[in-house]
Scaffold this active site. Structure first.
Site, PDB file in Angstrom:
ATOM      1  N   GLN A 168       0.850  -1.196   0.000  1.00  0.00           N
ATOM      2  CA  GLN A 168       0.000   0.000   0.000  1.00  0.00           C
ATOM      3  C   GLN A 168       0.882   1.241   0.000  1.00  0.00           C
ATOM      4  O   GLN A 168       1.822   1.355   0.785  1.00  0.00           O
ATOM      5  CB  GLN A 168      -0.928   0.061   1.210  1.00  0.00           C
ATOM      6  N   TYR A 170      -6.802  10.990   3.489  1.00  0.00           N
ATOM      7  CA  TYR A 170      -5.424  11.243   3.064  1.00  0.00           C
ATOM      8  C   TYR A 170      -5.475  12.048   1.770  1.00  0.00           C
ATOM      9  O   TYR A 170      -6.553  12.354   1.256  1.00  0.00           O
ATOM     10  CB  TYR A 170      -4.644   9.929   2.942  1.00  0.00           C
ATOM     11  N   ARG A 183      -8.089  -5.079  12.369  1.00  0.00           N
ATOM     12  CA  ARG A 183      -7.953  -5.343  13.815  1.00  0.00           C
ATOM     13  C   ARG A 183      -8.104  -6.831  14.153  1.00  0.00           C
ATOM     14  O   ARG A 183      -7.365  -7.324  15.017  1.00  0.00           O
ATOM     15  CB  ARG A 183      -8.949  -4.469  14.583  1.00  0.00           C
ATOM     16  N   CYS A 224     -11.909  -2.252  19.908  1.00  0.00           N
ATOM     17  CA  CYS A 224     -11.666  -1.129  20.820  1.00  0.00           C
ATOM     18  C   CYS A 224     -10.723  -0.107  20.206  1.00  0.00           C
ATOM     19  O   CYS A 224     -10.619   1.010  20.677  1.00  0.00           O
ATOM     20  CB  CYS A 224     -11.111  -1.648  22.149  1.00  0.00           C
ATOM     21  N   CYS A 257      -5.294  -0.690  19.553  1.00  0.00           N
ATOM     22  CA  CYS A 257      -4.152  -1.410  19.006  1.00  0.00           C
ATOM     23  C   CYS A 257      -3.004  -0.495  18.585  1.00  0.00           C
ATOM     24  O   CYS A 257      -1.934  -0.981  18.219  1.00  0.00           O
ATOM     25  CB  CYS A 257      -4.592  -2.293  17.834  1.00  0.00           C
TER      26      CYS A 257
HETATM   27  C1  LIG Z   1      -3.595   0.048  13.913  1.00  0.00           C
HETATM   28  C2  LIG Z   1      -4.248   0.357  12.604  1.00  0.00           C
HETATM   29  C3  LIG Z   1      -3.480   0.761  11.521  1.00  0.00           C
HETATM   30  C4  LIG Z   1      -4.080   1.015  10.280  1.00  0.00           C
HETATM   31  N1  LIG Z   1      -3.301   1.358   9.223  1.00  0.00           N
HETATM   32  C5  LIG Z   1      -3.852   1.535   7.999  1.00  0.00           C
HETATM   33  C6  LIG Z   1      -3.038   1.774   6.861  1.00  0.00           C
HETATM   34  O1  LIG Z   1      -1.812   1.799   6.927  1.00  0.00           O
HETATM   35  N2  LIG Z   1      -3.676   1.964   5.676  1.00  0.00           N
HETATM   36  C7  LIG Z   1      -5.042   1.896   5.551  1.00  0.00           C
HETATM   37  O2  LIG Z   1      -5.554   2.060   4.452  1.00  0.00           O
HETATM   38  N3  LIG Z   1      -5.830   1.641   6.606  1.00  0.00           N
HETATM   39  C8  LIG Z   1      -5.268   1.444   7.826  1.00  0.00           C
HETATM   40  N4  LIG Z   1      -6.056   1.117   8.884  1.00  0.00           N
HETATM   41  C9  LIG Z   1      -7.505   0.902   8.653  1.00  0.00           C
HETATM   42  C10 LIG Z   1      -7.778  -0.578   8.344  1.00  0.00           C
HETATM   43  O3  LIG Z   1      -7.154  -1.018   7.166  1.00  0.00           O
HETATM   44  C11 LIG Z   1      -9.287  -0.857   8.206  1.00  0.00           C
HETATM   45  O4  LIG Z   1      -9.776  -0.105   7.106  1.00  0.00           O
HETATM   46  C12 LIG Z   1     -10.073  -0.502   9.471  1.00  0.00           C
HETATM   47  O5  LIG Z   1      -9.355  -0.838  10.651  1.00  0.00           O
HETATM   48  C13 LIG Z   1     -11.409  -1.233   9.528  1.00  0.00           C
HETATM   49  O6  LIG Z   1     -11.219  -2.631   9.462  1.00  0.00           O
HETATM   50  P1  LIG Z   1     -11.338  -3.611  10.765  1.00  0.00           P
HETATM   51  O7  LIG Z   1     -12.693  -3.374  11.366  1.00  0.00           O
HETATM   52  O8  LIG Z   1     -11.132  -4.974  10.200  1.00  0.00           O
HETATM   53  O9  LIG Z   1     -10.250  -3.193  11.727  1.00  0.00           O
HETATM   54  C14 LIG Z   1      -5.489   0.873  10.134  1.00  0.00           C
HETATM   55  C15 LIG Z   1      -6.265   0.457  11.219  1.00  0.00           C
HETATM   56  C16 LIG Z   1      -5.675   0.192  12.435  1.00  0.00           C
HETATM   57  C17 LIG Z   1      -6.532  -0.273  13.579  1.00  0.00           C
END
Ligand SMILES: Cc1cc2nc3c(=O)[nH]c(=O)nc-3n(C[C@H](O)[C@H](O)[C@H](O)COP(=O)(O)O)c2cc1C
Length: 372
Positions: free
Chosen positions: A100, A170, A321, A346, A349
């Site tokens: 990415q 972004y 997550r 939560c 992380c």
């Molecule tokens: C610790 C952390 C770091 C993340 N870093 C990125 C990232 O580098 N690029 C991105 O597009 N989204 C990032 N996200 C968002 C996740 O890719 C995802 O879109 C979001 O957490 C929802 O998915 P989930 O419910 O499975 O966590 C991050 C999320 C978390 C919690």
């Protein structure tokens, strides 16, 4: 066998299942964005956990600007050998890995004031209040070239594709947004103008990497506030991306930090769901375009994901997550233990010592045991 564990392809990338590790910034790279043993271990564990497609945390495309500490870089050729080691490691286990790439912009409070941060217009980011420099044409050209060159490096390092981060407020997402983009030149105003920056990044990238290298785009379904980009506009962006040859779209929305307050609400005619926040949005898009749609956000339960796979046209399921909590989740599910993931959503992380699950005790111990 479940549809989720079928072999499929995105472009020419063959995937062993429909699970994707959503891009997740680890906060484990060196100050310059280089790889560490901790990072290799994180990716090896995900690959051992049989994630079909691993999307890396976002990597900055120019040396002088990054929105967060400890993120990976891809801003010069010095990264190629260490990423070759990473892609070789992941490929050993039969997973695919996509880099990415991102330009952060004003959605940051990291070392603000010490660097120039680009933005489409001088409009403070709503969460951080950070202001950026409205980009000149030369700035725009510089960033377009930086995305394309970063993608070529990713290809040279053995990645199976790139994901262009155009979501989550972004820089590219801000260009798409009528709230952040107040320009009166070719890059602002009408939706065609607001998507020009993304389309030029895509075109420059495609030119450098060639027709066969998968390019995925991560988009925000809607900004979920009046004056932001609407879902209908995002649908139009997706159709355009399909037309120009993008290989897949990730439909996101960036509500994971505030999901508890937003889930159940309706925006632009669709509702944010508890299990799979943006599934309704992703489903609509997936019926309008022929390239695969990846949904991300709030997926924790195998039966629910199966149901989404069976009742919508969404093809891939990305988790962030949940895989911080249980990197071997996909393998566990595949092996027949279908208990839901130990993830409380939560969002604690993110820690100064690296991003890992602070709830799942086993994870804390694992991360603590890793050598620097
Ligand atoms: C610790 C952390 C770091 C993340 N870093 C990125 C990232 O580098 N690029 C991105 O597009 N989204 C990032 N996200 C968002 C996740 O890719 C995802 O879109 C979001 O957490 C929802 O998915 P989930 O419910 O499975 O966590 C991050 C999320 C978390 C919690």
């Amino acid at each position: 066998m479940s549809k989720l564990f079928e072999e499929t392809r995105i472009g020419n990338m063959v995937l062993k299942n429909r699970f994707v590790r959503s891009a997740t910034w680890e906060n484990m790279a060196t100050e310059d964005g280089h790889m560490t043993d901790k990072l290799y271990a994180v990716y090896e564990e995900l690959a051992q956990g049989e994630v079909g497609l691993i999307v890396t945390g976002y990597a900055n495309i120019v040396a002088e600007e990054k929105p967060n500490a400890g993120m990976m870089g891809i801003y010069d050729d010095s990264f190629i050998p260490e990423y070759q080691k990473l892609t070789d490691l992941v490929h050993q286990y039969g997973s695919k890995i996509v880099k990415q790439i991102a330009y952060g912009g004003t959605k940051t409070t990291y070392e603000v004031g010490e660097r120039i941060i680009f933005a489409p217009s001088e409009v403070a980011e709503l969460g951080t209040q950070t202001l950026g420099k409205a980009m000149s044409q030369a700035d725009i050209d510089y960033i377009i070239a930086a995305f394309a060159k970063a993608s070529l490096r990713a290809k040279q390092a053995g990645f199976d594709g790139v994901e262009i981060h155009a979501a989550h407020t972004y820089l590219i997402g801000q260009f798409l947004s009528p709230y952040y983009n107040r320009r009166d030149d070719n890059y602002g105003g009408s939706l065609d103008n607001r998507m020009r920056f993304l389309l030029e990044i895509y075109a420059a990238t495609r030119q450098l990497v060639g027709e066969d290298f998968p390019i995925l785009i991560k988009l925000t379904a809607s900004e979920f506030f009046n004056g932001g980009i609407t879902f209908d506009e995002t649908r139009a962006v997706c159709k355009k991306l399909e037309e120009v040859g993008a290989d897949a779209i990730v439909v996101s929305g960036n509500i994971h930090g505030k999901a508890s307050t937003m889930v159940g609400e309706s925006f632009d005619g669709y509702t944010l769901r508890e299990e799979g926040y943006f599934v309704e949005y992703g489903d609509v898009i997936s019926r309008e375009i022929a390239i695969p749609v990846i949904t991300v956000g709030g997926l924790t339960n195998l039966a629910a994901i199966e149901e989404i796979a069976d009742t919508t046209n969404i093809q891939y399921f990305a988790l962030s997550r949940p895989l911080l909590s249980e990197p071997h989740l996909v393998k566990r599910w595949k092996d027949g233990d279908d208990a839901a993931v130990e993830c409380e959503r939560c969002s604690k992380c993110r820690t100064k010592r690296g991003n890992f699950c602070v709830v799942n005790k086993g994870r804390k111990a694992f991360i603590a045991s890793l050598a620097e």
